[in-house]
Design an enzyme around this catalytic site. Structure first.
Site, mmCIF file in Angstrom:
data_model
loop_
_atom_site.group_PDB
_atom_site.id
_atom_site.type_symbol
_atom_site.label_atom_id
_atom_site.label_comp_id
_atom_site.label_asym_id
_atom_site.label_seq_id
_atom_site.Cartn_x
_atom_site.Cartn_y
_atom_site.Cartn_z
ATOM 1 N N ASP A 1 8.534 3.280 13.414
ATOM 2 C CA ASP A 1 9.138 2.166 14.156
ATOM 3 C C ASP A 1 10.597 1.879 13.811
ATOM 4 O O ASP A 1 11.458 1.843 14.680
ATOM 5 C CB ASP A 1 8.270 0.900 14.033
ATOM 6 C CG ASP A 1 7.800 0.592 12.624
ATOM 7 O OD1 ASP A 1 8.230 1.292 11.675
ATOM 8 O OD2 ASP A 1 7.015 -0.366 12.449
ATOM 9 N N ASP B 1 0.853 -1.188 0.000
ATOM 10 C CA ASP B 1 0.000 0.000 0.000
ATOM 11 C C ASP B 1 0.893 1.244 0.000
ATOM 12 O O ASP B 1 2.086 1.160 0.256
ATOM 13 C CB ASP B 1 -0.926 0.007 1.219
ATOM 14 C CG ASP B 1 -0.226 -0.456 2.469
ATOM 15 O OD1 ASP B 1 0.976 -0.165 2.635
ATOM 16 O OD2 ASP B 1 -0.873 -1.113 3.309
ATOM 17 N N ASP C 1 1.319 5.087 1.536
ATOM 18 C CA ASP C 1 0.882 6.052 2.548
ATOM 19 C C ASP C 1 1.520 7.399 2.272
ATOM 20 O O ASP C 1 2.662 7.477 1.805
ATOM 21 C CB ASP C 1 1.298 5.588 3.950
ATOM 22 C CG ASP C 1 0.659 4.257 4.303
ATOM 23 O OD1 ASP C 1 -0.476 4.018 3.852
ATOM 24 O OD2 ASP C 1 1.297 3.454 5.001
HETATM 25 P P1 ATP Z 1 3.573 -3.363 4.891
HETATM 26 O O1 ATP Z 1 2.449 -2.469 4.467
HETATM 27 O O2 ATP Z 1 4.392 -3.883 3.775
HETATM 28 O O3 ATP Z 1 3.141 -4.401 5.832
HETATM 29 P P2 ATP Z 1 4.532 -0.972 6.156
HETATM 30 O O4 ATP Z 1 5.877 -0.591 6.692
HETATM 31 O O5 ATP Z 1 4.010 -0.146 5.037
HETATM 32 O O6 ATP Z 1 4.610 -2.485 5.754
HETATM 33 P P3 ATP Z 1 2.137 -0.260 7.510
HETATM 34 O O7 ATP Z 1 1.455 -1.005 8.602
HETATM 35 O O8 ATP Z 1 1.470 -0.111 6.200
HETATM 36 O O9 ATP Z 1 3.541 -0.985 7.346
HETATM 37 O O10 ATP Z 1 2.518 1.156 8.115
HETATM 38 C C1 ATP Z 1 2.992 2.230 7.308
HETATM 39 C C2 ATP Z 1 4.091 2.978 8.056
HETATM 40 O O11 ATP Z 1 3.601 3.509 9.286
HETATM 41 C C3 ATP Z 1 5.291 2.126 8.450
HETATM 42 O O12 ATP Z 1 6.209 2.000 7.390
HETATM 43 C C4 ATP Z 1 5.860 2.911 9.605
HETATM 44 O O13 ATP Z 1 6.602 4.020 9.167
HETATM 45 C C5 ATP Z 1 4.605 3.442 10.281
HETATM 46 N N1 ATP Z 1 4.149 2.504 11.318
HETATM 47 C C6 ATP Z 1 3.265 1.489 11.181
HETATM 48 N N2 ATP Z 1 3.062 0.843 12.323
HETATM 49 C C7 ATP Z 1 3.836 1.464 13.234
HETATM 50 C C8 ATP Z 1 4.061 1.285 14.629
HETATM 51 N N3 ATP Z 1 3.464 0.302 15.283
HETATM 52 N N4 ATP Z 1 4.920 2.137 15.238
HETATM 53 C C9 ATP Z 1 5.531 3.134 14.562
HETATM 54 N N5 ATP Z 1 5.360 3.359 13.274
HETATM 55 C C10 ATP Z 1 4.534 2.543 12.601
HETATM 56 MG MG MG Z 2 2.172 -0.355 4.142
#
Ligand code: ATP
Ligand code: MG
Length: 410
Positions: free
Chosen positions: A123, A37, A39
């Site tokens: 994170d 996705d 963001d």
């Molecule tokens: P994927 O979508 O491939 O699972 P992602 O890194 O994009 O991985 P998301 O859950 O979509 O994970 O979250 C988007 C972003 O928001 C992350 O890349 C991170 O920067 C931030 N984020 C998400 N969850 C957390 C958390 N628990 N603590 C801190 N930052 C977070």
């Molecule tokens: Mg993501």
């Protein structure tokens, strides 16, 4: 990059705001992987975002953010966030905006910050990169580019503190390490091993989401090995993980199942949550069912008691929805029906709603354990000969449907 995300970024820029692609989207593009996705992070407030985009809805209680809706895609757009205060006392005067619980867990936060503050409260360093469409640059406040190069999952800030703020981050570390083939830096790894009991404080619905992501990310085997290495497996799935520990063969079965999950995922095939749980915990459930039958339960009751008992208490705080639990019960309970090959029973079973999932489980376990091979041939044959009849919901007769191909099992 997704054309919807590009539209959002240019629109924000044209309206005079800063708008960056953020998080996993930037990470995955830099790694030449397909982002799940996209963001966006911006200095526009949720209300300002709503004014710019008609196709937008504001969501979230803990932190308000905007979902900008496109056909088949949602671009999550959030305002840059401020850091979590060092001292929980500092949050007392701003009750409506941010609160830190006794364990250091962030309960509610809604104050906006600068791009750098926003990056530093993410994170891991590799998740804190921004892409700025205004000059096509990558902005790196946390050292994520170097860590991408070195293949390292590094926590931003002090791992003990960051995991206490949000224990789900520990599971995310294992997921990213397994999915990307990265190492978790030593300080974070030690911290996870020390703090894995904090998972008990995580929100049950988030844990359920995370558990699904772990097993259906296309790298379930690698992720599972990280869960073992970090000893997250025990607090997450206590009874199941102790059962695995007792016998190496059990461990091998689980790995074999996860490899199959990964092959399906990588072939773009979807497995719904009930089938996912039925397959992963199948051997364990069969073991529990057998024990209950030996203790005098009827096979039907044994299946229900075993599956419900395990999935409800799997980890005190993974909230598996009831419908999923019931579906897993059915899959396990139906297994007995494959032994009955006489009379009209097979025809009735094959036409029933629960047959397909039960059959997939049966086929998988027959192949994995090299058992029931003759029965498998019988049912495969019967399935080929029987076009499925689907009874219409209102009970107005039936219509015939060509047999759908099963998920391939290797
Ligand atoms: P994927 O979508 O491939 O699972 P992602 O890194 O994009 O991985 P998301 O859950 O979509 O994970 O979250 C988007 C972003 O928001 C992350 O890349 C991170 O920067 C931030 N984020 C998400 N969850 C957390 C958390 N628990 N603590 C801190 N930052 C977070
Ligand atoms: Mg993501």
């Amino acid at each position: 990059m997704s054309s919807a995300a590009v539209k959002v970024l240019y629109r924000l820029k044209d309206e005079g705001y800063t708008g960056y692609l953020a998080g996993g989207g930037v990470r995955d593009l830099l790694l030449n992987r397909n982002p799940k996705d996209f963001d966006v992070a911006t200095d526009a407030t949720p209300e300002q975002i709503r004014k710019i985009f008609k196709n937008c809805r504001l969501i979230g209680r803990r932190f308000r953010l905007a979902h900008i809706l496109f056909r088949g895609e949602i671009i999550e757009t959030s305002t840059f966030r401020a850091p979590v205060p060092e001292d929980p006392e500092d949050t007392l005067h701003c009750e409506n905006t941010m609160r830190v619980g006794e364990t250091g867990m962030v309960m509610r936060d809604n104050i906006f910050g600068t791009p750098e503050e926003d990056a530093m409260r993410r994170d891991f360093t590799i998740n804190a990169l921004f892409y700025n469409i205004a000059d096509f640059s990558v902005i790196d406040y946390a050292g994520g580019l170097q860590d991408l190069e070195d293949k390292i999952i590094r926590v931003i800030g002090d791992p003990d503190k960051r995991f206490a703020e949000d224990p789900v981050r520990m599971i995310r570390a294992a997921r990213f390490a397994g999915t990307l083939g990265f190492e978790i830096e030593k300080k974070a790894l030690d911290s996870i091993c020390r703090n894995n009991n904090l998972l008990a404080d995580a929100a049950p619905s988030r844990m359920y989401e995370e558990v699904q992501k772990l097993f259906f990310c296309g790298h379930a085997k690698g992720v599972f090995q990280w869960l073992e290495k970090t000893d997250l497996l025990h607090p997450m799935f206590h009874d199941f993980s102790h059962w695995i520990d007792e016998d190496k063969k059990r461990h091998d079965w689980v790995i074999q199942t996860l490899e199959q999950m990964d092959r399906w995922r990588q072939a773009g095939l979807r497995v719904h949550p009930a089938l996912l749980f039925a397959l992963i915990f199948g051997e364990y459930h069969e073991y529990l069912i057998q024990q209950l039958i030996e203790g005098g339960q009827s096979p039907h009751d044994a299946a229900r008691i075993a599956v419900q008992g395990h999935l409800k208490g799997m980890c005190e705080n993974v909230r598996v929805p009831k419908t999923v639990i019931y579906q897993v019960c059915d899959i396990m309970d139906h297994q007995r029906r494959f032994e009955r090959t006489q009379g009209r029973r097979p025809q009735r079973f094959i036409q029933s709603r629960g047959f397909l999932d039960a059959f997939l489980y049966f086929k998988f376990s027959a192949k994995a354990h090299d058992r029931n091979i003759e029965l498998l041939e019988f049912w495969t044959d019967l399935r080929k000969k029987t076009p499925q009849k689907i009874v219409s919901k209102k009970g107005r007769g039936t219509r015939k449907k060509a047999t759908k191909p099963d998920l391939p099992i290797e």
